[in-house]
Design a protein around this motif. Structure first.
Motif, PDB file in Angstrom:
ATOM      1  N   CYS A 102       0.978  -1.214   0.030  1.00 33.87           N
ATOM      2  CA  CYS A 102      -0.094   0.111  -0.092  1.00 33.87           C
ATOM      3  C   CYS A 102       0.760   1.301   0.013  1.00 33.87           C
ATOM      4  O   CYS A 102       1.757   1.170   0.689  1.00 33.87           O
ATOM      5  N   ILE A 103       0.705   2.268  -0.915  1.00 32.80           N
ATOM      6  CA  ILE A 103       1.354   3.286  -0.952  1.00 32.80           C
ATOM      7  C   ILE A 103       0.841   4.469  -0.385  1.00 32.80           C
ATOM      8  O   ILE A 103      -0.343   5.046  -0.942  1.00 32.80           O
ATOM      9  N   ASP A 109      -5.552  10.734  -3.370  1.00 34.58           N
ATOM     10  CA  ASP A 109      -6.894  10.387  -2.619  1.00 34.58           C
ATOM     11  C   ASP A 109      -6.675   9.729  -1.181  1.00 34.58           C
ATOM     12  O   ASP A 109      -6.426   8.735  -1.034  1.00 34.58           O
ATOM     13  N   MET A 110      -6.997  10.607  -0.273  1.00 33.65           N
ATOM     14  CA  MET A 110      -6.814  10.051   1.086  1.00 33.65           C
ATOM     15  C   MET A 110      -7.676   9.152   1.601  1.00 33.65           C
ATOM     16  O   MET A 110      -7.446   8.241   2.447  1.00 33.65           O
ATOM     17  N   VAL A 111      -8.963   9.118   1.263  1.00 36.60           N
ATOM     18  CA  VAL A 111     -10.025   8.110   1.530  1.00 36.60           C
ATOM     19  C   VAL A 111      -9.573   6.790   0.866  1.00 36.60           C
ATOM     20  O   VAL A 111      -9.817   5.700   1.789  1.00 36.60           O
ATOM     21  N   ALA A 112      -9.216   6.701  -0.246  1.00 38.78           N
ATOM     22  CA  ALA A 112      -8.942   5.388  -0.726  1.00 38.78           C
ATOM     23  C   ALA A 112      -7.620   4.678  -0.078  1.00 38.78           C
ATOM     24  O   ALA A 112      -7.423   3.730   0.102  1.00 38.78           O
ATOM     25  N   GLN A 113      -6.589   5.735   0.387  1.00 39.66           N
ATOM     26  CA  GLN A 113      -5.637   5.279   0.938  1.00 39.66           C
ATOM     27  C   GLN A 113      -5.855   4.658   2.348  1.00 39.66           C
ATOM     28  O   GLN A 113      -5.354   3.710   3.068  1.00 39.66           O
ATOM     29  N   HIS A 134      -2.507  10.385   8.459  1.00 39.54           N
ATOM     30  CA  HIS A 134      -3.430   9.335   8.440  1.00 39.54           C
ATOM     31  C   HIS A 134      -3.508   8.973  10.198  1.00 39.54           C
ATOM     32  O   HIS A 134      -4.611   8.751  10.435  1.00 39.54           O
ATOM     33  N   ILE A 135      -2.300   9.221  10.483  1.00 41.14           N
ATOM     34  CA  ILE A 135      -2.362   8.571  11.933  1.00 41.14           C
ATOM     35  C   ILE A 135      -3.061   9.618  12.703  1.00 41.14           C
ATOM     36  O   ILE A 135      -3.875   9.313  13.548  1.00 41.14           O
ATOM     37  N   ARG A 136      -2.828  10.987  12.566  1.00 41.85           N
ATOM     38  CA  ARG A 136      -3.767  11.957  13.328  1.00 41.85           C
ATOM     39  C   ARG A 136      -5.207  11.916  12.950  1.00 41.85           C
ATOM     40  O   ARG A 136      -5.895  12.053  13.987  1.00 41.85           O
ATOM     41  N   LYS A 283       0.862  19.080 -10.384  1.00 47.25           N
ATOM     42  CA  LYS A 283      -0.219  17.994  -9.498  1.00 47.25           C
ATOM     43  C   LYS A 283       0.537  16.672  -9.768  1.00 47.25           C
ATOM     44  O   LYS A 283       1.197  16.183 -10.576  1.00 47.25           O
ATOM     45  N   GLN A 284      -0.070  15.826  -8.680  1.00 50.45           N
ATOM     46  CA  GLN A 284       0.970  14.508  -8.455  1.00 50.45           C
ATOM     47  C   GLN A 284       0.658  13.732  -9.510  1.00 50.45           C
ATOM     48  O   GLN A 284       1.705  12.807  -9.918  1.00 50.45           O
ATOM     49  N   LYS A 285      -0.511  13.740 -10.176  1.00 48.45           N
ATOM     50  CA  LYS A 285      -1.040  12.766 -11.277  1.00 48.45           C
ATOM     51  C   LYS A 285      -0.056  13.125 -12.365  1.00 48.45           C
ATOM     52  O   LYS A 285       0.577  12.075 -13.182  1.00 48.45           O
TER      53      LYS A 285
END
Ligand SMILES: Nc1ncnc2c1ncn2[C@@H]1O[C@H](COP(=O)(O)OP(=O)(O)OP(=O)(O)O)[C@@H](O)[C@H]1O
Length: 479
Positions: A102-103, A109-113, A134-136, A283-285
Protein backbone atom coordinates in the motif's frame (compact mmCIF):
# COMPACT_ATOMS: atom_id res chain seq x y z
CA UNK A 1 31.36 -12.88 -3.68
CA UNK A 2 28.86 -15.47 -2.40
CA UNK A 3 25.59 -16.35 -4.06
CA UNK A 4 22.14 -15.35 -2.97
CA UNK A 5 21.14 -18.67 -1.39
CA UNK A 6 24.29 -18.82 0.73
CA UNK A 7 23.17 -15.53 2.29
CA UNK A 8 20.07 -17.22 3.68
CA UNK A 9 17.44 -16.54 1.02
CA UNK A 10 14.91 -19.27 0.10
CA UNK A 11 14.90 -20.87 -3.34
CA UNK A 12 11.70 -19.12 -4.44
CA UNK A 13 13.25 -15.74 -3.68
CA UNK A 14 16.52 -16.58 -5.44
CA UNK A 15 14.49 -17.69 -8.48
CA UNK A 16 12.54 -14.45 -8.38
CA UNK A 17 15.79 -12.44 -8.22
CA UNK A 18 17.17 -14.26 -11.25
CA UNK A 19 14.12 -13.30 -13.25
CA UNK A 20 15.02 -9.68 -12.55
CA UNK A 21 18.67 -10.12 -13.52
CA UNK A 22 19.85 -10.22 -9.91
CA UNK A 23 22.18 -13.23 -10.00
CA UNK A 24 24.93 -12.29 -7.59
CA UNK A 25 24.59 -9.99 -4.60
CA UNK A 26 26.24 -6.58 -4.72
CA UNK A 27 28.59 -5.76 -1.78
CA UNK A 28 25.92 -3.86 0.15
CA UNK A 29 23.55 -6.82 -0.24
CA UNK A 30 26.19 -9.40 0.62
CA UNK A 31 27.17 -7.55 3.78
CA UNK A 32 23.86 -6.24 5.10
CA UNK A 33 21.44 -9.06 4.29
CA UNK A 34 22.88 -11.68 6.68
CA UNK A 35 22.79 -9.18 9.58
CA UNK A 36 19.18 -8.27 8.78
CA UNK A 37 18.20 -11.94 8.52
CA UNK A 38 19.83 -12.49 11.94
CA UNK A 39 17.43 -9.94 13.35
CA UNK A 40 19.82 -7.01 13.79
CA UNK A 41 19.16 -3.35 13.13
CA UNK A 42 21.20 -2.24 10.15
CA UNK A 43 22.66 0.92 8.66
CA UNK A 44 23.90 0.58 5.10
CA UNK A 45 25.84 3.28 3.30
CA UNK A 46 26.76 2.48 -0.30
CA UNK A 47 27.16 4.45 -3.50
CA UNK A 48 24.25 5.39 -5.72
CA UNK A 49 22.93 2.59 -7.94
CA UNK A 50 24.57 -0.15 -5.88
CA UNK A 51 21.41 -2.13 -5.07
CA UNK A 52 20.49 -0.82 -1.61
CA UNK A 53 16.76 -1.31 -2.26
CA UNK A 54 17.06 -5.06 -2.78
CA UNK A 55 19.37 -5.18 0.27
CA UNK A 56 16.36 -4.44 2.46
CA UNK A 57 13.50 -5.75 0.29
CA UNK A 58 14.88 -9.31 0.05
CA UNK A 59 15.37 -9.98 3.80
CA UNK A 60 11.95 -8.48 4.58
CA UNK A 61 10.31 -10.78 2.02
CA UNK A 62 12.24 -13.75 3.41
CA UNK A 63 11.02 -13.03 6.95
CA UNK A 64 7.50 -12.26 5.78
CA UNK A 65 7.27 -15.63 4.01
CA UNK A 66 8.18 -17.38 7.28
CA UNK A 67 5.47 -15.63 9.32
CA UNK A 68 3.08 -13.70 7.10
CA UNK A 69 0.83 -11.02 8.56
CA UNK A 70 -0.04 -7.37 7.94
CA UNK A 71 1.11 -4.71 8.58
CA UNK A 72 4.55 -6.35 8.67
CA UNK A 73 6.83 -3.64 7.32
CA UNK A 74 6.78 0.15 7.03
CA UNK A 75 9.10 1.90 4.59
CA UNK A 76 9.52 5.67 4.80
CA UNK A 77 11.04 7.64 1.96
CA UNK A 78 11.32 11.38 1.21
CA UNK A 79 9.62 11.56 -2.21
CA UNK A 80 6.41 10.25 -3.68
CA UNK A 81 8.00 8.90 -6.86
CA UNK A 82 10.51 6.96 -4.82
CA UNK A 83 7.72 5.43 -2.75
CA UNK A 84 6.15 4.02 -5.93
CA UNK A 85 9.49 2.69 -7.12
CA UNK A 86 10.17 0.89 -3.82
CA UNK A 87 6.65 -0.54 -3.69
CA UNK A 88 7.16 -1.88 -7.20
CA UNK A 89 10.32 -3.75 -6.12
CA UNK A 90 8.41 -5.32 -3.22
CA UNK A 91 5.54 -6.24 -5.54
CA UNK A 92 7.71 -7.82 -8.25
CA UNK A 93 10.06 -9.72 -5.93
CA UNK A 94 7.23 -10.71 -3.58
CA UNK A 95 4.79 -11.85 -6.29
CA UNK A 96 4.94 -15.58 -5.37
CA UNK A 97 3.92 -14.60 -1.82
CA UNK A 98 0.82 -12.79 -3.03
CA UNK A 99 2.29 -9.71 -1.37
CA UNK A 100 -0.13 -6.88 -0.66
CA UNK A 101 1.43 -3.42 -0.56
CA UNK A 102 0.00 0.00 0.00
CA UNK A 103 1.43 3.37 -1.00
CA UNK A 104 0.67 6.35 1.21
CA UNK A 105 1.87 9.61 -0.35
CA UNK A 106 0.64 13.18 -0.58
CA UNK A 107 -1.28 14.46 -3.58
CA UNK A 108 -3.36 11.28 -3.86
CA UNK A 109 -6.86 10.39 -2.62
CA UNK A 110 -6.77 10.12 1.16
CA UNK A 111 -10.02 8.15 1.52
CA UNK A 112 -8.85 5.42 -0.84
CA UNK A 113 -5.58 5.28 1.07
CA UNK A 114 -7.38 4.96 4.42
CA UNK A 115 -9.37 2.04 3.03
CA UNK A 116 -6.23 0.31 1.81
CA UNK A 117 -4.55 0.80 5.18
CA UNK A 118 -7.52 -0.75 6.96
CA UNK A 119 -7.13 -3.88 4.79
CA UNK A 120 -3.89 -4.75 6.59
CA UNK A 121 -1.39 -4.76 3.70
CA UNK A 122 1.88 -6.59 4.31
CA UNK A 123 4.03 -3.62 3.36
CA UNK A 124 3.27 0.10 3.62
CA UNK A 125 5.53 2.46 1.67
CA UNK A 126 4.95 6.07 2.65
CA UNK A 127 6.18 9.63 2.66
CA UNK A 128 6.18 10.88 6.28
CA UNK A 129 3.78 13.82 5.87
CA UNK A 130 0.83 11.87 4.48
CA UNK A 131 1.29 8.90 6.81
CA UNK A 132 1.36 11.25 9.82
CA UNK A 133 -1.88 12.83 8.52
CA UNK A 134 -3.53 9.40 8.47
CA UNK A 135 -2.34 8.66 11.99
CA UNK A 136 -3.66 11.99 13.25
CA UNK A 137 -7.03 11.63 11.55
CA UNK A 138 -8.04 7.98 11.84
CA UNK A 139 -7.80 4.88 13.99
CA UNK A 140 -8.77 2.32 11.37
CA UNK A 141 -5.33 0.77 11.18
CA UNK A 142 -2.61 -0.27 13.56
CA UNK A 143 1.12 -0.46 13.16
CA UNK A 144 1.75 -1.75 16.65
CA UNK A 145 2.95 -5.15 15.39
CA UNK A 146 5.26 -4.12 12.56
CA UNK A 147 8.49 -6.13 12.43
CA UNK A 148 10.46 -3.76 10.20
CA UNK A 149 10.82 0.01 9.97
CA UNK A 150 12.91 1.07 7.01
CA UNK A 151 14.14 4.58 6.35
CA UNK A 152 15.31 4.81 2.75
CA UNK A 153 17.37 7.94 2.03
CA UNK A 154 17.55 8.06 5.83
CA UNK A 155 19.78 11.14 6.04
CA UNK A 156 17.29 13.18 4.00
CA UNK A 157 14.42 12.10 6.26
CA UNK A 158 16.32 13.32 9.30
CA UNK A 159 17.89 16.53 8.03
CA UNK A 160 16.03 19.76 8.52
CA UNK A 161 16.00 20.94 4.92
CA UNK A 162 13.29 22.82 3.06
CA UNK A 163 10.91 19.96 3.83
CA UNK A 164 11.35 19.17 7.48
CA UNK A 165 10.06 15.71 8.39
CA UNK A 166 10.91 15.79 12.11
CA UNK A 167 7.39 16.48 13.43
CA UNK A 168 5.82 13.87 11.16
CA UNK A 169 8.45 11.32 12.12
CA UNK A 170 7.68 11.93 15.80
CA UNK A 171 3.99 11.18 15.16
CA UNK A 172 4.87 8.01 13.25
CA UNK A 173 7.41 6.75 15.81
CA UNK A 174 4.74 7.23 18.46
CA UNK A 175 2.60 4.39 17.09
CA UNK A 176 5.38 1.92 16.28
CA UNK A 177 6.42 -0.87 18.65
CA UNK A 178 9.75 -0.46 20.42
CA UNK A 179 10.59 -4.05 19.56
CA UNK A 180 11.21 -3.93 15.85
CA UNK A 181 14.06 -4.07 13.40
CA UNK A 182 15.12 -0.69 12.06
CA UNK A 183 16.98 -0.48 8.76
CA UNK A 184 18.54 2.72 7.46
CA UNK A 185 19.99 3.14 3.99
CA UNK A 186 21.47 5.94 1.90
CA UNK A 187 24.45 6.84 -0.26
CA UNK A 188 25.22 9.70 2.14
CA UNK A 189 24.64 8.51 5.70
CA UNK A 190 27.76 9.81 7.36
CA UNK A 191 26.67 13.43 7.96
CA UNK A 192 23.72 12.42 10.14
CA UNK A 193 25.21 9.29 11.65
CA UNK A 194 24.57 10.16 15.29
CA UNK A 195 20.87 11.01 14.82
CA UNK A 196 20.46 7.83 12.80
CA UNK A 197 22.09 5.71 15.50
CA UNK A 198 19.51 7.06 17.96
CA UNK A 199 16.69 5.74 15.76
CA UNK A 200 18.26 2.31 15.31
CA UNK A 201 18.63 1.72 19.02
CA UNK A 202 19.88 -1.86 19.29
CA UNK A 203 23.56 -1.43 18.43
CA UNK A 204 22.97 -1.48 14.69
CA UNK A 205 25.15 -3.37 12.30
CA UNK A 206 26.86 -0.61 10.32
CA UNK A 207 28.24 -1.19 6.86
CA UNK A 208 29.81 1.36 4.57
CA UNK A 209 31.33 0.55 1.19
CA UNK A 210 35.08 1.07 1.43
CA UNK A 211 36.20 3.42 -1.26
CA UNK A 212 38.26 6.54 -1.55
CA UNK A 213 35.72 8.21 -3.79
CA UNK A 214 32.04 8.75 -3.06
CA UNK A 215 30.86 8.53 -6.66
CA UNK A 216 31.12 5.50 -8.95
CA UNK A 217 34.12 4.89 -11.20
CA UNK A 218 31.91 4.44 -14.26
CA UNK A 219 30.84 8.08 -14.00
CA UNK A 220 32.75 10.61 -16.11
CA UNK A 221 32.39 13.86 -14.14
CA UNK A 222 32.79 17.08 -16.08
CA UNK A 223 32.23 20.80 -15.68
CA UNK A 224 31.86 23.80 -17.99
CA UNK A 225 32.86 27.23 -16.74
CA UNK A 226 30.36 29.74 -18.09
CA UNK A 227 29.09 33.25 -17.36
CA UNK A 228 25.49 33.14 -16.05
CA UNK A 229 24.16 34.80 -19.22
CA UNK A 230 25.63 32.16 -21.53
CA UNK A 231 24.51 29.15 -19.49
CA UNK A 232 21.39 28.41 -21.52
CA UNK A 233 23.30 28.61 -24.80
CA UNK A 234 25.76 26.04 -23.46
CA UNK A 235 22.85 23.85 -22.42
CA UNK A 236 21.22 23.95 -25.85
CA UNK A 237 24.58 23.33 -27.52
CA UNK A 238 25.29 20.35 -25.25
CA UNK A 239 21.94 18.74 -25.96
CA UNK A 240 22.25 19.38 -29.69
CA UNK A 241 25.71 17.77 -29.92
CA UNK A 242 24.56 14.90 -27.74
CA UNK A 243 21.53 14.18 -29.91
CA UNK A 244 23.65 14.43 -33.06
CA UNK A 245 26.15 11.91 -31.74
CA UNK A 246 23.91 9.32 -30.02
CA UNK A 247 20.86 7.35 -31.11
CA UNK A 248 19.68 5.79 -27.91
CA UNK A 249 19.97 8.43 -25.27
CA UNK A 250 18.29 10.03 -22.31
CA UNK A 251 19.22 13.06 -20.20
CA UNK A 252 18.17 14.44 -16.83
CA UNK A 253 18.75 18.16 -16.32
CA UNK A 254 18.63 19.40 -12.75
CA UNK A 255 17.80 23.00 -11.94
CA UNK A 256 17.24 24.93 -8.71
CA UNK A 257 13.62 26.16 -8.82
CA UNK A 258 10.22 25.02 -10.09
CA UNK A 259 9.97 28.19 -12.19
CA UNK A 260 13.33 27.61 -13.83
CA UNK A 261 12.31 24.03 -14.47
CA UNK A 262 9.16 25.23 -16.22
CA UNK A 263 10.98 27.89 -18.27
CA UNK A 264 13.74 25.52 -19.38
CA UNK A 265 11.15 22.94 -20.43
CA UNK A 266 9.31 25.54 -22.53
CA UNK A 267 12.60 26.70 -24.01
CA UNK A 268 13.88 23.28 -24.97
CA UNK A 269 10.54 22.52 -26.58
CA UNK A 270 10.90 25.67 -28.68
CA UNK A 271 14.13 24.11 -29.94
CA UNK A 272 12.21 20.90 -30.69
CA UNK A 273 13.82 18.74 -28.05
CA UNK A 274 11.46 16.07 -26.61
CA UNK A 275 11.34 17.49 -23.09
CA UNK A 276 9.18 16.91 -20.02
CA UNK A 277 9.41 18.27 -16.47
CA UNK A 278 9.13 17.10 -12.88
CA UNK A 279 8.81 19.48 -9.94
CA UNK A 280 6.79 19.94 -6.80
CA UNK A 281 4.40 22.57 -8.17
CA UNK A 282 2.92 20.06 -10.61
CA UNK A 283 -0.18 18.02 -9.77
CA UNK A 284 0.85 14.60 -8.44
CA UNK A 285 -0.88 12.71 -11.25
CA UNK A 286 1.01 14.82 -13.79
CA UNK A 287 4.27 14.10 -11.96
CA UNK A 288 3.69 10.34 -12.19
CA UNK A 289 2.58 10.57 -15.82
CA UNK A 290 5.63 12.61 -16.83
CA UNK A 291 8.02 10.25 -15.09
CA UNK A 292 6.36 7.26 -16.74
CA UNK A 293 6.72 8.88 -20.18
CA UNK A 294 10.38 9.62 -19.52
CA UNK A 295 11.01 6.07 -18.30
CA UNK A 296 9.36 4.71 -21.43
CA UNK A 297 11.62 6.99 -23.56
CA UNK A 298 8.60 8.79 -25.05
CA UNK A 299 10.47 11.92 -23.93
CA UNK A 300 14.26 11.80 -23.89
CA UNK A 301 14.88 14.81 -21.66
CA UNK A 302 13.63 15.27 -18.12
CA UNK A 303 14.07 18.65 -16.48
CA UNK A 304 13.70 18.35 -12.74
CA UNK A 305 14.27 20.01 -9.42
CA UNK A 306 15.88 18.10 -6.56
CA UNK A 307 12.61 16.24 -6.07
CA UNK A 308 14.11 13.78 -8.58
CA UNK A 309 17.66 13.89 -7.19
CA UNK A 310 17.44 10.87 -4.93
CA UNK A 311 16.79 7.21 -5.55
CA UNK A 312 15.14 7.24 -8.98
CA UNK A 313 16.39 4.25 -10.96
CA UNK A 314 16.11 4.82 -14.72
CA UNK A 315 18.70 2.65 -16.49
CA UNK A 316 18.50 4.54 -19.82
CA UNK A 317 19.84 7.80 -18.37
CA UNK A 318 23.32 8.33 -19.79
CA UNK A 319 23.79 12.00 -18.99
CA UNK A 320 23.03 14.23 -16.02
CA UNK A 321 23.40 17.97 -16.52
CA UNK A 322 23.47 20.29 -13.52
CA UNK A 323 22.08 23.57 -14.86
CA UNK A 324 23.03 25.04 -11.49
CA UNK A 325 25.95 23.91 -9.33
CA UNK A 326 24.42 22.19 -6.29
CA UNK A 327 24.98 24.11 -3.05
CA UNK A 328 25.77 20.94 -1.10
CA UNK A 329 28.13 18.12 -2.12
CA UNK A 330 25.57 15.59 -0.91
CA UNK A 331 22.98 16.92 -3.38
CA UNK A 332 25.59 16.68 -6.13
CA UNK A 333 26.31 13.03 -5.22
CA UNK A 334 22.62 12.09 -5.46
CA UNK A 335 21.94 14.09 -8.63
CA UNK A 336 24.83 12.63 -10.64
CA UNK A 337 23.95 9.22 -9.23
CA UNK A 338 20.92 9.13 -11.53
CA UNK A 339 23.31 7.89 -14.22
CA UNK A 340 26.10 5.27 -14.23
CA UNK A 341 23.97 2.89 -12.17
CA UNK A 342 24.50 -0.82 -11.58
CA UNK A 343 27.84 -0.92 -13.42
CA UNK A 344 26.74 1.12 -16.47
CA UNK A 345 28.69 4.09 -17.80
CA UNK A 346 27.44 7.66 -17.57
CA UNK A 347 28.47 11.31 -17.86
CA UNK A 348 27.67 14.25 -15.62
CA UNK A 349 28.22 17.85 -16.70
CA UNK A 350 27.94 20.69 -14.22
CA UNK A 351 27.53 24.26 -15.45
CA UNK A 352 29.66 26.44 -13.20
CA UNK A 353 29.58 30.24 -13.07
CA UNK A 354 32.33 32.36 -11.57
CA UNK A 355 30.31 32.58 -8.34
CA UNK A 356 30.13 28.78 -7.95
CA UNK A 357 33.82 27.90 -7.97
CA UNK A 358 33.97 27.50 -4.18
CA UNK A 359 31.03 25.07 -4.42
CA UNK A 360 32.92 22.95 -6.94
CA UNK A 361 35.91 22.88 -4.61
CA UNK A 362 33.84 21.58 -1.70
CA UNK A 363 32.17 19.01 -3.99
CA UNK A 364 35.59 17.81 -5.17
CA UNK A 365 36.83 17.61 -1.62
CA UNK A 366 33.84 15.50 -0.54
CA UNK A 367 33.83 13.11 -3.47
CA UNK A 368 37.64 12.91 -3.55
CA UNK A 369 37.61 13.33 -7.32
CA UNK A 370 38.56 16.26 -9.52
CA UNK A 371 35.95 17.25 -12.10
CA UNK A 372 37.41 17.55 -15.60
CA UNK A 373 36.63 20.33 -18.00
CA UNK A 374 34.18 19.38 -20.75
CA UNK A 375 35.48 20.51 -24.13
CA UNK A 376 33.08 22.83 -25.95
CA UNK A 377 33.38 24.67 -29.24
CA UNK A 378 32.90 28.21 -27.96
CA UNK A 379 32.27 29.53 -31.47
CA UNK A 380 29.22 27.29 -31.89
CA UNK A 381 27.84 28.46 -28.55
CA UNK A 382 28.26 32.12 -29.47
CA UNK A 383 26.45 31.53 -32.77
CA UNK A 384 23.26 30.55 -30.95
CA UNK A 385 23.60 32.90 -27.95
CA UNK A 386 21.20 35.64 -29.11
CA UNK A 387 18.58 33.19 -30.35
CA UNK A 388 18.69 31.28 -27.05
CA UNK A 389 18.44 34.41 -24.90
CA UNK A 390 15.54 35.79 -26.94
CA UNK A 391 13.73 32.44 -26.68
CA UNK A 392 14.25 32.40 -22.92
CA UNK A 393 12.80 35.90 -22.56
CA UNK A 394 9.80 34.89 -24.68
CA UNK A 395 9.23 31.84 -22.49
CA UNK A 396 9.50 33.96 -19.35
CA UNK A 397 6.89 36.36 -20.70
CA UNK A 398 4.65 33.44 -21.64
CA UNK A 399 4.94 31.97 -18.16
CA UNK A 400 4.27 35.35 -16.53
CA UNK A 401 0.99 35.53 -18.44
CA UNK A 402 -0.13 32.28 -16.77
CA UNK A 403 -0.99 31.98 -13.09
CA UNK A 404 2.28 30.18 -12.24
CA UNK A 405 3.45 32.66 -9.56
CA UNK A 406 -0.05 32.90 -8.16
CA UNK A 407 -0.22 29.12 -7.89
CA UNK A 408 3.09 29.15 -6.06
CA UNK A 409 1.68 31.61 -3.53
CA UNK A 410 -1.48 29.52 -3.10
CA UNK A 411 0.62 26.36 -2.61
CA UNK A 412 2.69 28.14 0.04
CA UNK A 413 -0.47 29.22 1.86
CA UNK A 414 -1.90 25.69 1.66
CA UNK A 415 1.31 24.28 3.11
CA UNK A 416 1.19 26.73 6.02
CA UNK A 417 -2.43 25.84 6.76
CA UNK A 418 -1.49 22.14 6.75
CA UNK A 419 1.27 22.93 9.22
CA UNK A 420 -1.36 24.53 11.46
CA UNK A 421 -0.13 28.09 10.82
CA UNK A 422 -2.08 31.20 9.83
CA UNK A 423 -0.77 32.32 6.38
CA UNK A 424 -1.55 36.01 7.05
CA UNK A 425 0.15 35.98 10.44
CA UNK A 426 3.09 34.16 8.89
CA UNK A 427 3.34 36.79 6.14
CA UNK A 428 3.31 39.52 8.80
CA UNK A 429 5.94 37.68 10.84
CA UNK A 430 8.13 37.22 7.77
CA UNK A 431 7.77 40.91 6.84
CA UNK A 432 8.79 41.90 10.37
CA UNK A 433 11.77 39.56 10.24
CA UNK A 434 12.78 41.06 6.90
CA UNK A 435 12.50 44.55 8.42
CA UNK A 436 14.68 43.58 11.38
CA UNK A 437 17.16 41.95 9.01
CA UNK A 438 17.43 45.02 6.81
CA UNK A 439 17.72 47.29 9.88
CA UNK A 440 20.53 45.09 11.16
CA UNK A 441 22.19 45.23 7.77
CA UNK A 442 21.93 49.02 7.70
CA UNK A 443 23.30 49.23 11.23
CA UNK A 444 26.24 47.00 10.28
CA UNK A 445 26.86 49.12 7.20
CA UNK A 446 26.88 52.31 9.29
CA UNK A 447 29.32 50.82 11.78
CA UNK A 448 31.54 49.70 8.95
CA UNK A 449 31.40 53.18 7.41
CA UNK A 450 32.32 54.75 10.78
CA UNK A 451 35.24 52.39 11.16
CA UNK A 452 36.43 53.19 7.66
CA UNK A 453 36.09 56.94 8.32
CA UNK A 454 38.03 56.65 11.56
CA UNK A 455 40.77 54.66 9.84
CA UNK A 456 40.89 57.28 7.12
CA UNK A 457 41.19 60.10 9.68
CA UNK A 458 43.95 58.31 11.58
CA UNK A 459 45.83 57.71 8.38
CA UNK A 460 45.49 61.37 7.41
CA UNK A 461 46.77 62.41 10.85
CA UNK A 462 49.77 60.09 10.51
CA UNK A 463 50.59 61.46 7.08
CA UNK A 464 50.31 65.06 8.34
CA UNK A 465 52.59 64.27 11.26
CA UNK A 466 55.11 62.65 8.95
CA UNK A 467 55.00 65.72 6.66
CA UNK A 468 55.52 68.07 9.59
CA UNK A 469 58.44 65.99 10.86
CA UNK A 470 60.03 66.05 7.42
CA UNK A 471 59.57 69.84 7.23
CA UNK A 472 61.09 70.23 10.68
CA UNK A 473 64.07 68.05 9.76
CA UNK A 474 64.58 69.97 6.52
CA UNK A 475 64.46 73.30 8.42
CA UNK A 476 67.00 72.01 10.98
CA UNK A 477 69.48 70.85 8.29
CA UNK A 478 69.34 74.23 6.48
CA UNK A 479 70.08 76.02 9.76
N1 LIG B 1 22.62 -7.95 -7.29
C1 LIG B 1 22.28 -7.23 -8.34
N2 LIG B 1 22.73 -7.51 -9.57
C2 LIG B 1 22.39 -6.77 -10.65
N3 LIG B 1 21.59 -5.69 -10.59
C3 LIG B 1 21.10 -5.35 -9.38
C4 LIG B 1 21.42 -6.07 -8.20
N4 LIG B 1 20.78 -5.50 -7.16
C5 LIG B 1 20.10 -4.45 -7.65
N5 LIG B 1 20.29 -4.34 -8.99
C6 LIG B 1 19.74 -3.30 -9.88
O1 LIG B 1 20.55 -2.15 -9.73
C7 LIG B 1 19.78 -0.98 -9.94
C8 LIG B 1 20.05 0.06 -8.83
O2 LIG B 1 19.57 -0.42 -7.61
P1 LIG B 1 18.93 0.53 -6.50
O3 LIG B 1 17.92 1.41 -7.11
O4 LIG B 1 18.51 -0.31 -5.36
O5 LIG B 1 20.20 1.42 -6.12
P2 LIG B 1 20.45 2.27 -4.80
O6 LIG B 1 21.71 1.78 -4.20
O7 LIG B 1 19.24 2.29 -3.94
O8 LIG B 1 20.74 3.72 -5.44
P3 LIG B 1 20.36 5.20 -4.89
O9 LIG B 1 21.35 5.51 -3.81
O10 LIG B 1 20.53 6.05 -6.07
O11 LIG B 1 18.97 5.13 -4.38
C9 LIG B 1 18.34 -1.41 -10.01
O12 LIG B 1 17.92 -1.37 -11.35
C10 LIG B 1 18.36 -2.84 -9.51
O13 LIG B 1 17.36 -3.64 -10.11
Amino acid sequence: MGDLSSLGLSDWLVKQCKQLGINKPTPVQENCMPAILEGRDCMGCAKTGSGKTAAFVLPVLQKLSEDPYGIFCLVLTPTRELAYQIAEQFRVLGKPLGLRDCIIVGGMDMVAQALELSNQPHVVVATPGRLADHIRSSNTFSMSRIKFLILDEADRLLEQGCTDFTKDLEVIMGILPAKRQTLLFSATLTDTLQELKNIAMNKPFFWESKSETRTVEELDQRYILTPEKVKDAYLIHLIQTFTDEHDDWSIIIFTNTCKNCQILTMMLREFNFPTISLHSMMKQKQRFANLAKFKASVYKILIATDVAARGLDIPTVQVVINHNTPGLPKIYIHRVGRTARAGRNGVSITLVTQYDIHLVHSIEEQIQTKLKEYPVQEKEVHKILTQVNVTRRQCEIKLESTDFDEKKEINKRKQLILEGKDPDLEAKRRAELEKIKSQKKLFKQKIQENIERQKHRQLKKKLMKRKQMKKKKAAQTTV
